[in-house]
Design a protein around this motif. Structure first.
Motif, PDB file in Angstrom:
ATOM      1  N   THR A  37       0.816  -1.223   0.000  1.00  0.00           N
ATOM      2  CA  THR A  37       0.000   0.000   0.000  1.00  0.00           C
ATOM      3  C   THR A  37       0.848   1.270   0.000  1.00  0.00           C
ATOM      4  O   THR A  37       0.329   2.355   0.268  1.00  0.00           O
ATOM      5  N   GLY A  38       2.144   1.146  -0.281  1.00  0.00           N
ATOM      6  CA  GLY A  38       2.991   2.332  -0.305  1.00  0.00           C
ATOM      7  C   GLY A  38       3.255   2.884   1.084  1.00  0.00           C
ATOM      8  O   GLY A  38       2.894   2.278   2.098  1.00  0.00           O
ATOM      9  N   PRO A  39       3.882   4.066   1.176  1.00  0.00           N
ATOM     10  CA  PRO A  39       4.348   4.582   2.454  1.00  0.00           C
ATOM     11  C   PRO A  39       3.341   5.408   3.235  1.00  0.00           C
ATOM     12  O   PRO A  39       3.567   5.688   4.419  1.00  0.00           O
ATOM     13  N   SER A  40       2.219   5.842   2.588  1.00  0.00           N
ATOM     14  CA  SER A  40       1.383   6.843   3.249  1.00  0.00           C
ATOM     15  C   SER A  40       0.040   6.976   2.543  1.00  0.00           C
ATOM     16  O   SER A  40      -0.341   6.136   1.721  1.00  0.00           O
ATOM     17  N   GLU A  41      -0.663   8.087   2.858  1.00  0.00           N
ATOM     18  CA  GLU A  41      -1.951   8.381   2.227  1.00  0.00           C
ATOM     19  C   GLU A  41      -1.810   8.701   0.742  1.00  0.00           C
ATOM     20  O   GLU A  41      -2.813   8.892   0.049  1.00  0.00           O
ATOM     21  N   TYR A  42      -0.590   8.717   0.218  1.00  0.00           N
ATOM     22  CA  TYR A  42      -0.390   8.895  -1.221  1.00  0.00           C
ATOM     23  C   TYR A  42      -1.182   7.868  -2.022  1.00  0.00           C
ATOM     24  O   TYR A  42      -1.556   8.118  -3.169  1.00  0.00           O
ATOM     25  N   ILE A  43      -1.424   6.706  -1.432  1.00  0.00           N
ATOM     26  CA  ILE A  43      -2.164   5.674  -2.147  1.00  0.00           C
ATOM     27  C   ILE A  43      -3.559   6.169  -2.497  1.00  0.00           C
ATOM     28  O   ILE A  43      -4.091   5.852  -3.564  1.00  0.00           O
ATOM     29  N   LEU A  44      -4.165   6.975  -1.623  1.00  0.00           N
ATOM     30  CA  LEU A  44      -5.504   7.499  -1.880  1.00  0.00           C
ATOM     31  C   LEU A  44      -5.469   8.510  -3.017  1.00  0.00           C
ATOM     32  O   LEU A  44      -6.307   8.483  -3.922  1.00  0.00           O
ATOM     33  N   GLU A  45      -4.485   9.414  -2.973  1.00  0.00           N
ATOM     34  CA  GLU A  45      -4.362  10.454  -3.988  1.00  0.00           C
ATOM     35  C   GLU A  45      -4.114   9.851  -5.369  1.00  0.00           C
ATOM     36  O   GLU A  45      -4.758  10.227  -6.362  1.00  0.00           O
ATOM     37  N   ASN A  46      -3.165   8.918  -5.439  1.00  0.00           N
ATOM     38  CA  ASN A  46      -2.816   8.337  -6.743  1.00  0.00           C
ATOM     39  C   ASN A  46      -3.924   7.447  -7.290  1.00  0.00           C
ATOM     40  O   ASN A  46      -4.143   7.395  -8.504  1.00  0.00           O
ATOM     41  N   ALA A  47      -4.614   6.732  -6.398  1.00  0.00           N
ATOM     42  CA  ALA A  47      -5.725   5.894  -6.858  1.00  0.00           C
ATOM     43  C   ALA A  47      -6.806   6.761  -7.500  1.00  0.00           C
ATOM     44  O   ALA A  47      -7.355   6.404  -8.556  1.00  0.00           O
ATOM     45  N   ARG A  48      -7.114   7.911  -6.894  1.00  0.00           N
ATOM     46  CA  ARG A  48      -8.099   8.817  -7.492  1.00  0.00           C
ATOM     47  C   ARG A  48      -7.625   9.303  -8.856  1.00  0.00           C
ATOM     48  O   ARG A  48      -8.389   9.360  -9.826  1.00  0.00           O
ATOM     49  N   GLU A  49      -6.352   9.664  -8.936  1.00  0.00           N
ATOM     50  CA  GLU A  49      -5.791  10.150 -10.194  1.00  0.00           C
ATOM     51  C   GLU A  49      -5.868   9.092 -11.292  1.00  0.00           C
ATOM     52  O   GLU A  49      -6.086   9.408 -12.473  1.00  0.00           O
ATOM     53  N   LEU A  50      -5.712   7.828 -10.913  1.00  0.00           N
ATOM     54  CA  LEU A  50      -5.675   6.728 -11.876  1.00  0.00           C
ATOM     55  C   LEU A  50      -7.055   6.100 -12.111  1.00  0.00           C
ATOM     56  O   LEU A  50      -7.175   5.168 -12.911  1.00  0.00           O
ATOM     57  N   GLY A  51      -8.077   6.604 -11.423  1.00  0.00           N
ATOM     58  CA  GLY A  51      -9.422   6.062 -11.601  1.00  0.00           C
ATOM     59  C   GLY A  51      -9.626   4.715 -10.938  1.00  0.00           C
ATOM     60  O   GLY A  51     -10.513   3.937 -11.336  1.00  0.00           O
ATOM     61  N   ILE A  52      -8.844   4.406  -9.923  1.00  0.00           N
ATOM     62  CA  ILE A  52      -8.956   3.139  -9.196  1.00  0.00           C
ATOM     63  C   ILE A  52      -9.857   3.345  -7.982  1.00  0.00           C
ATOM     64  O   ILE A  52      -9.624   4.243  -7.161  1.00  0.00           O
ATOM     65  N   LEU A  53     -10.897   2.537  -7.859  1.00  0.00           N
ATOM     66  CA  LEU A  53     -11.817   2.624  -6.729  1.00  0.00           C
ATOM     67  C   LEU A  53     -11.341   1.694  -5.614  1.00  0.00           C
ATOM     68  O   LEU A  53     -11.584   0.482  -5.649  1.00  0.00           O
TER      69      LEU A  53
END
Length: 274
Positions: A37-53
């Protein structure tokens, strides 16, 4: 099958935030998964950017007990409290990196709050999750181990001992007659992971997605370069296609690419493996 890198160290897709860590989103075999899940809340930001729910993810596998692979678990649980999270029982150990005499030991283990999550499933030696998903550990081979492991330790009482990486586990996905092997950093050495895979499954995987933990802040020594090139020559003998990222480091990747050619590819932040 879809395999998308949500986060890693190097720029790829515009709009995605890079970070020292790793997370892959996988759609396969009727599942929507995360490998780390990566190092931080970046996973939330990048998932939104990539269209991943992320709310639709049903399975999370943590490759080992380091913050740069687990730091996104608690933010993820904030948007998805039901996905099952498979963690090796040893992943909650007290893990540190030695940063030299002046800086000393730095904690690199998982957030203790992760161990309190109700959806956590602890894995000891391996587990068949269903007919298409499994995880394995028990990697005991010691050939061509990453030199960068030497500064990584486990705290036992008031002592620091060399980390054996017993907490490292790999994910295997089967789909359309092909086998896909996912590892986080291959701390136990990618060759030893492949040996363990062949011991368990009787063949080589078709595709491997993994960091190789060869990255350094300083130049590689001649011995380290030999180790990197020897590893590449061994991997070239396989029929497997390899995708690497994160902790491999660009200099090591380029040396291996020169040997392996189209058998090896780098996956940058936000990129999809076709």
């Amino acid at each position: 099958m879809r395999i998308i890198n949500i986060i890693e160290n190097t720029p790829g897709t515009d709009g995605c935030t890079i970070g020292h860590g790793l997370s892959f989103y996988i759609e396969a075999a009727g599942h929507k998964l995360l490998m780390d899940t990566g190092p931080s809340e970046y996973i939330l930001e990048n998932a939104r950017e990539l269209g991943i729910l992320l709310s639709e993810v049903d399975t999370v596998v943590l490759s080992h007990g380091h913050y740069d692979h687990s730091g996104g678990i608690l933010p993820f649980v904030g948007v998805n409290p039901t996905a099952k999270i498979y963690v090796h029982r040893e992943a909650a150990g007290d893990y540190y990196a030695f940063d030299g005499r002046e800086r000393g030991y730095r904690y690199i283990g998982i957030d203790p709050g992760i161990t309190e999550l109700s959806q956590l499933i602890y894995v000891d030696g391996g587990m068949q999750i269903d007919e298409n998903l499994s995880v394995f550990s028990g990697i005991t081979g010691r050939r061509n181990l990453p030199e960068t492991n030497k500064r990584l330790v486990k705290k036992m009482g008031d002592r620091y001992i060399q980390d054996s990486f017993a907490h490292e586990q790999c994910l295997v996905v089967r789909e359309d007659g092909k086998h896909f092997l996912f590892s986080g950093c291959a701390h136990n050495g990618i060759l030893n992971i492949l040996d363990r895979y062949k011991e368990l499954y009787g063949t080589e995987p078709d595709v491997v997605v993994s960091g190789f933990h060869m990255m350094k802040k300083t130049d590689h020594t001649e011995e380290e370069i030999r180790n990197i090139c020897d590893t590449a020559r061994e991997l070239k003998r396989c029929h497997t296609v390899f995708y690497t990222c994160h902790c491999t480091g660009i200099p090591a990747y380029e040396a291996m690419k020169g040997i392996m050619g189209e058998q090896l590819h780098y996956v940058h932040c936000g990129e999809e493996i076709s």
